[in-house]
Design a protein around this motif. Structure first.
Motif, PDB file in Angstrom:
ATOM      1  N   ILE A  32     -26.848  65.780  79.414  1.00  0.00           N
ATOM      2  CA  ILE A  32     -25.559  66.163  79.982  1.00  0.00           C
ATOM      3  C   ILE A  32     -25.457  67.677  80.060  1.00  0.00           C
ATOM      4  N   GLN A  33     -25.856  68.331  78.945  1.00  0.00           N
ATOM      5  CA  GLN A  33     -25.803  69.794  78.921  1.00  0.00           C
ATOM      6  C   GLN A  33     -26.749  70.398  79.955  1.00  0.00           C
ATOM      7  N   THR A  34     -27.932  69.844  80.087  1.00  0.00           N
ATOM      8  CA  THR A  34     -28.888  70.341  81.086  1.00  0.00           C
ATOM      9  C   THR A  34     -28.320  70.174  82.491  1.00  0.00           C
ATOM     10  N   GLY A  35     -27.696  69.039  82.737  1.00  0.00           N
ATOM     11  CA  GLY A  35     -27.060  68.825  84.032  1.00  0.00           C
ATOM     12  C   GLY A  35     -25.992  69.861  84.320  1.00  0.00           C
ATOM     13  N   ARG A  36     -25.191  70.164  83.319  1.00  0.00           N
ATOM     14  CA  ARG A  36     -24.144  71.181  83.496  1.00  0.00           C
ATOM     15  C   ARG A  36     -24.752  72.546  83.817  1.00  0.00           C
ATOM     16  N   GLN A  37     -25.854  72.853  83.162  1.00  0.00           N
ATOM     17  CA  GLN A  37     -26.517  74.141  83.411  1.00  0.00           C
ATOM     18  C   GLN A  37     -27.039  74.248  84.841  1.00  0.00           C
ATOM     19  N   ASN A  46     -25.553  72.561  87.428  1.00  0.00           N
ATOM     20  CA  ASN A  46     -24.460  72.094  88.300  1.00  0.00           C
ATOM     21  C   ASN A  46     -24.676  70.678  88.817  1.00  0.00           C
ATOM     22  N   HIS A  47     -25.133  69.807  87.920  1.00  0.00           N
ATOM     23  CA  HIS A  47     -25.336  68.406  88.282  1.00  0.00           C
ATOM     24  C   HIS A  47     -24.660  67.523  87.222  1.00  0.00           C
ATOM     25  N   ALA A  48     -23.895  66.571  87.682  1.00  0.00           N
ATOM     26  CA  ALA A  48     -23.211  65.656  86.758  1.00  0.00           C
ATOM     27  C   ALA A  48     -24.055  64.394  86.570  1.00  0.00           C
ATOM     28  N   PHE A  49     -24.291  64.053  85.324  1.00  0.00           N
ATOM     29  CA  PHE A  49     -24.947  62.792  84.987  1.00  0.00           C
ATOM     30  C   PHE A  49     -23.862  61.816  84.565  1.00  0.00           C
ATOM     31  N   LYS A  50     -23.238  61.165  85.539  1.00  0.00           N
ATOM     32  CA  LYS A  50     -22.076  60.325  85.268  1.00  0.00           C
ATOM     33  C   LYS A  50     -22.384  59.177  84.306  1.00  0.00           C
ATOM     34  N   ILE A  51     -23.533  58.557  84.459  1.00  0.00           N
ATOM     35  CA  ILE A  51     -23.871  57.440  83.565  1.00  0.00           C
ATOM     36  C   ILE A  51     -24.001  57.943  82.129  1.00  0.00           C
ATOM     37  N   LEU A  52     -24.657  59.078  81.949  1.00  0.00           N
ATOM     38  CA  LEU A  52     -24.790  59.643  80.597  1.00  0.00           C
ATOM     39  C   LEU A  52     -23.435  60.046  80.034  1.00  0.00           C
TER      40      LEU A  52
END
Length: 171
Positions: free
Chosen positions: A1-6, A8-14
């Motif tokens: 989730i944190q990597t996605g935020r870095q 600018n990508h949302a991991f909705k399932i996570l």
């Protein structure tokens, strides 16, 4: 989730999974709170401190919030984890907490046991000995370590998170 935020990508399932997991931690405490509205002086044994079995990783471990909440409510918390106890001391207040050498010493005269991490060692607990050590008969299992029918047969009031119906020896 944190990597996605870095990136600018949302991991909705996570993110949804994380939200469900957070709710499960609260449910564990709510069950105990329903049984003991006043936890002042109650001895609660917590089995499992690490984020997951076979590690001493305490980052974001559910046990941190659970133990802190028990401490805030005045419970006497006795904990056991096969690996993470030294590391846990960096995350938990020393108020009303005792680090034990075994599940049985943690459970001695306990009003209730909470299972927070699913260590294999916990699956192999001698349930007769556990029951003889405890003052109460409450086991709140957040990891579905035990078989509900066996727990009922052994005389425990067994609350298993995520399995549907709660099994108690009153049924």
């Amino acid at each position: 989730i944190q990597t996605g935020r870095q990136h600018n990508h949302a991991f909705k399932i996570l993110e949804e999974t994380e939200e469900v997991n957070a709710g499960q931690k609260k449910k564990l405490f709510r069950i105990l709170e329903d049984i003991f509205p006043d936890m002042e002086g109650k001895k609660i044994a917590v089995f499992g401190l690490s984020f997951k079995p076979k590690t001493d990783d305490m980052r974001d471990a559910p046990s941190i919030k659970i133990v802190k909440r028990l401490q805030a409510e005045g419970a006497r918390v006795h904990v056991f984890d096969p690996v993470a106890m030294e590391n846990a001391k960096h995350y938990l207040s020393s108020t009303n907490i005792t680090y034990e050498k075994s599940v049985y010493s943690a459970a001695k005269e306990a009003d209730a046991v909470l299972i927070v991490t699913e260590w294999d060692e916990f699956r192999n607990i001698d349930l007769d000995r556990l029951q003889s050590e405890m003052k109460g008969d409450i086991v709140v299992d957040g990891r579905n370590v035990f078989d509900p029918q066996e727990m009922k047969e052994k005389g425990f009031q067994y609350f298993s998170i995520g399995r549907g119906k709660i099994i108690t020896n009153d049924e």
